[in-house]
Design a protein around this motif. Sequence first.
Motif, PDB file in Angstrom:
ATOM      1  N   ALA A  72       0.931  -1.221  -0.061  1.00 47.81           N
ATOM      2  CA  ALA A  72      -0.045   0.021   0.161  1.00 47.81           C
ATOM      3  C   ALA A  72       0.806   1.141   0.098  1.00 47.81           C
ATOM      4  N   HIS A  73       0.496   2.293  -0.854  1.00 42.75           N
ATOM      5  CA  HIS A  73       1.182   3.533  -0.897  1.00 42.75           C
ATOM      6  C   HIS A  73       0.824   4.257   0.300  1.00 42.75           C
ATOM      7  N   ARG A  74      -0.283   4.313   1.022  1.00 49.72           N
ATOM      8  CA  ARG A  74      -0.665   5.131   2.074  1.00 49.72           C
ATOM      9  C   ARG A  74      -1.510   4.020   3.289  1.00 49.72           C
ATOM     10  N   THR A  75      -1.854   4.601   4.274  1.00 55.78           N
ATOM     11  CA  THR A  75      -2.529   4.093   5.406  1.00 55.78           C
ATOM     12  C   THR A  75      -3.830   4.590   5.134  1.00 55.78           C
ATOM     13  N   ALA A  76      -5.102   3.647   4.922  1.00 56.29           N
ATOM     14  CA  ALA A  76      -6.249   4.108   4.979  1.00 56.29           C
ATOM     15  C   ALA A  76      -7.054   3.596   6.137  1.00 56.29           C
ATOM     16  N   ILE A  77      -7.781   4.395   6.635  1.00 54.02           N
ATOM     17  CA  ILE A  77      -8.487   3.957   8.030  1.00 54.02           C
ATOM     18  C   ILE A  77      -9.726   4.358   7.909  1.00 54.02           C
ATOM     19  N   ALA A  78     -10.980   3.385   7.836  1.00 48.43           N
ATOM     20  CA  ALA A  78     -12.258   3.756   7.626  1.00 48.43           C
ATOM     21  C   ALA A  78     -12.868   4.260   9.282  1.00 48.43           C
ATOM     22  N   ALA A  79     -13.523   5.453   9.179  1.00 41.29           N
ATOM     23  CA  ALA A  79     -13.968   5.955  10.385  1.00 41.29           C
ATOM     24  C   ALA A  79     -14.990   5.007  10.980  1.00 41.29           C
ATOM     25  N   PRO A  80     -14.967   5.057  12.394  1.00 45.62           N
ATOM     26  CA  PRO A  80     -15.829   4.266  13.092  1.00 45.62           C
ATOM     27  C   PRO A  80     -17.157   4.317  12.573  1.00 45.62           C
ATOM     28  N   GLY A  81     -18.043   3.288  12.381  1.00 42.39           N
ATOM     29  CA  GLY A  81     -19.370   3.062  11.799  1.00 42.39           C
ATOM     30  C   GLY A  81     -19.405   3.264  10.454  1.00 42.39           C
ATOM     31  N   ALA A  82     -18.461   3.653   9.729  1.00 37.72           N
ATOM     32  CA  ALA A  82     -18.296   3.431   7.954  1.00 37.72           C
ATOM     33  C   ALA A  82     -18.697   2.411   7.628  1.00 37.72           C
ATOM     34  N   THR A  83     -19.452   2.103   6.545  1.00 33.38           N
ATOM     35  CA  THR A  83     -19.875   0.942   5.891  1.00 33.38           C
ATOM     36  C   THR A  83     -18.998   1.243   4.678  1.00 33.38           C
ATOM     37  N   TYR A  84     -18.583   0.001   4.168  1.00 32.76           N
ATOM     38  CA  TYR A  84     -17.575  -0.033   2.780  1.00 32.76           C
ATOM     39  C   TYR A  84     -17.646  -1.446   2.144  1.00 32.76           C
TER      40      TYR A  84
END
Length: 170
Positions: A72-84
């Motif tokens: 991965a080129h970056r760190t990606a963090i889904a916000a609390p409660g986010a759906t994906y």
Amino acid sequence: LRTASFETSGEGGTILSEQGQPLSDVFVPISGTVDILVDGARSTVLPPYVLVGEASLLEALQAPQPGASPPAHRTAIAAPGATYVRWSQRSFYELAKLEGPEFSASVQLLIARTFANKLRAARQEQLAQAALTAPDSPPVTAQQQLSEAPSASAASLQPPPSRPTSADSS
């Protein structure tokens, strides 16, 4: 969609990718946001419906064999409660084999559009930050930046100074 999984981020958020670590999935947040970090510092916040992990997907699709998960080129963090939605890169690789070059071209076009949109958003964010730091200064256009940049060949682009002619002396 058969290979997709719909997930919800936990209370503390969910790490979707970690910079430098192999990335074997692609994500699309459908609610909530995704923080993007570079070297531990927040770079941007992605809204819903923005592809996450597209650069690694592009690298994986161009790999000679499946299973080569680029970092991965970056760190990606889904916000609390986010759906994906999560898809494995392998499923894209398998689809590309089944569907042929048109599918691969379509995915590459999707990735190119995603890159363009992310670059546009980053530029707008840069301009907004610059406006906050210098609110009294007018915005600088790309043309102004080019014209103000020193150039060794700038003198060669200027017309030579005019010489007085006999008509000027009379």
